[in-house]
Design an enzyme around this catalytic site. Sequence first.
Site, mmCIF file in Angstrom:
data_model
loop_
_atom_site.group_PDB
_atom_site.id
_atom_site.type_symbol
_atom_site.label_atom_id
_atom_site.label_comp_id
_atom_site.label_asym_id
_atom_site.label_seq_id
_atom_site.Cartn_x
_atom_site.Cartn_y
_atom_site.Cartn_z
ATOM 1 N N ARG A 34 -13.190 0.674 -16.595
ATOM 2 C CA ARG A 34 -13.204 1.797 -15.452
ATOM 3 C C ARG A 34 -11.868 2.067 -15.692
ATOM 4 N NH1 ARG A 34 -11.195 0.463 -9.825
ATOM 5 N NH2 ARG A 34 -11.104 3.199 -9.020
ATOM 6 N N HIS B 42 -7.931 9.116 -9.048
ATOM 7 C CA HIS B 42 -6.928 8.438 -8.506
ATOM 8 C C HIS B 42 -5.543 8.331 -8.462
ATOM 9 C CE1 HIS B 42 -6.809 3.326 -9.601
ATOM 10 N NE2 HIS B 42 -6.029 3.751 -8.728
ATOM 11 N N GLU C 247 -9.889 4.212 -3.054
ATOM 12 C CA GLU C 247 -8.989 4.061 -2.097
ATOM 13 C C GLU C 247 -7.881 5.406 -1.639
ATOM 14 O OE1 GLU C 247 -5.668 1.835 -3.783
ATOM 15 O OE2 GLU C 247 -6.500 -0.074 -3.742
ATOM 16 N N ASN D 246 -12.267 -2.263 -3.747
ATOM 17 C CA ASN D 246 -10.981 -2.750 -4.154
ATOM 18 C C ASN D 246 -10.037 -3.843 -3.208
ATOM 19 O OD1 ASN D 246 -10.685 -0.599 -6.342
ATOM 20 N ND2 ASN D 246 -9.023 -0.225 -5.518
ATOM 21 N N TYR E 52 -7.977 -7.307 -3.413
ATOM 22 C CA TYR E 52 -6.779 -8.430 -3.308
ATOM 23 C C TYR E 52 -5.941 -9.364 -2.194
ATOM 24 C CZ TYR E 52 -6.020 -4.179 -6.968
ATOM 25 O OH TYR E 52 -5.532 -3.791 -7.502
ATOM 26 N N GLU F 201 -11.528 -3.190 -8.150
ATOM 27 C CA GLU F 201 -10.484 -3.767 -8.578
ATOM 28 C C GLU F 201 -10.034 -5.381 -8.526
ATOM 29 O OE1 GLU F 201 -7.118 -0.983 -7.545
ATOM 30 O OE2 GLU F 201 -7.638 0.257 -8.363
HETATM 31 O O1 IFM Z 1 -1.869 -0.553 -8.828
HETATM 32 C C1 IFM Z 1 -2.613 -0.286 -7.811
HETATM 33 C C2 IFM Z 1 -3.969 0.575 -8.363
HETATM 34 O O2 IFM Z 1 -3.338 2.091 -9.095
HETATM 35 C C3 IFM Z 1 -4.380 0.571 -6.772
HETATM 36 N N1 IFM Z 1 -5.280 -0.042 -6.253
HETATM 37 C C4 IFM Z 1 -3.934 -0.773 -5.991
HETATM 38 C C5 IFM Z 1 -3.035 -1.374 -7.465
HETATM 39 C C6 IFM Z 1 -2.046 -2.915 -6.784
HETATM 40 O O3 IFM Z 1 -0.464 -2.507 -6.726
#
Ligand code: IFM
Length: 455
Positions: free
Chosen positions: A72, A116, A161, A299, A301, A356
């Site tokens: 991606r 992005h 995002e 995404n 985390y 992500e």
């Molecule tokens: O690096 C970033 C990415 O560009 C967007 N999502 C979170 C990642 C880590 O912060």
Amino acid sequence: MEEKMIWGAATSAYQIEGAAEEDGKGLNIWDIYCRQPGKIFGGHTGDVACDHYHRYREDIGIMKQIGISAYRFSISWARILPQGQGPVNEEGIAFYNRLIDELITNGIEPYITLFHWDYPYALYQRGGWMNPDSVNWFAEYARLVTERFSDRVRYFITFNEPQCFIGMGHVTGEHAPGLKNPLHDGFLMAHHVMMAHGKAVQAMRAAAKRPIMIGYAPTSTVSAPASRSQEDIEAARARYFACPEDAGGWSWNVSWWSDPVMLGRYPEDGVKRYEEYLPDIRPGDLELMHQPLDFYGQNIYNGYRVKAGADGRPMVLERPAGYETTAMGWPVTPESLYWGPKFLYERYGKPIYITENGMACHDMVSRDGRVHDASRIDFMDRYIESLLKAREDGTDIRGYFYWSLLDNFEWAEGYKDRFGLVYVDYATQRRVLKDSAEWYRKWIAGGGMGEGYAS
Ligand code: IFM
């Protein structure tokens, strides 16, 4: 699940390409922002980044070595349309043609993200996302990308995002273009972004050379239940999709950014809470935002724990003392990859891709010449295990993209934070595969429930 699971890695144009002013590329807001003193850690810029523009062949060789089946990446809008609209920069198109062809030759499926964060500076000077014409500018760009690449590329994602590039870029101001606009402007820009998404989807379907798959990739911090009790699960779900009472926290929100796109309406609680900030919502706006999509990206985390309080309302639990964190201080919460996809699939009903997921570690090249990133391996192992459990339990999950393939430019943090499977020595541009790359290789090659896994 019958559908095959794909294992990939992700990057974005500004974070890796470099070649900021080469071969006719126009400037974008990050090119400009990074040159302002004091904005980025260490005064770093994306001018060279990982020099991927020149080293893409080597990088694709590394992808092949790891065995990822999908990559991606994002297109730099100003590289192919230097003014954001109008004349096309054929040299920019040629770069992406070379990249796509090389991926395909190596058996790697390209997933293109249209946007992005690196907004063309020329369009920013014309009002950027505040300008209602921004909807048409984005659709025109989306049409061009589809016309030129959809003969070989099947998967497209409109926005990455939107919460960040509007919230952090235009309201809190720590990202490019560094604006601290009033909230009302934030809501108007969000409205335009989602209309731009819808108009782009229409333009892409019309321009596609063959059937294509289109998705969207917002982000979220996942609300996970403190226990498996029905009350806690309901409380966590309610908290996940609620619009924050404090309008200042509005941009970090799931439903404001996804209900219009996926369901064709703004969330009711938000409409009440944020009434004073709302833009003029005209007939047809929400219909435009709500175009049929093929998948829903997310995404993810980390997350937090929620339980049902005595009054039945969701209560967010404090994190325990000494909770696990990444090198950036982000909590490590593998259960996010169970509950996030599950809740999102239940609400939006589309196949899910984790577009992500990853962690920053304090990576260094050891005396033996290798990068021993044991904590990243543990992180991936635990997060992926949760994801596959959700899949087993009926959530339609189609793929996982590790963020990121390479260490890269981490926005306001410059090159301080390293997320890659591959270590980049920025002085020499030497790449070193970390232990996690080898772990992922083995995983994909058939360890655990790798490629071809079907429950
Ligand atoms: O690096 C970033 C990415 O560009 C967007 N999502 C979170 C990642 C880590 O912060």
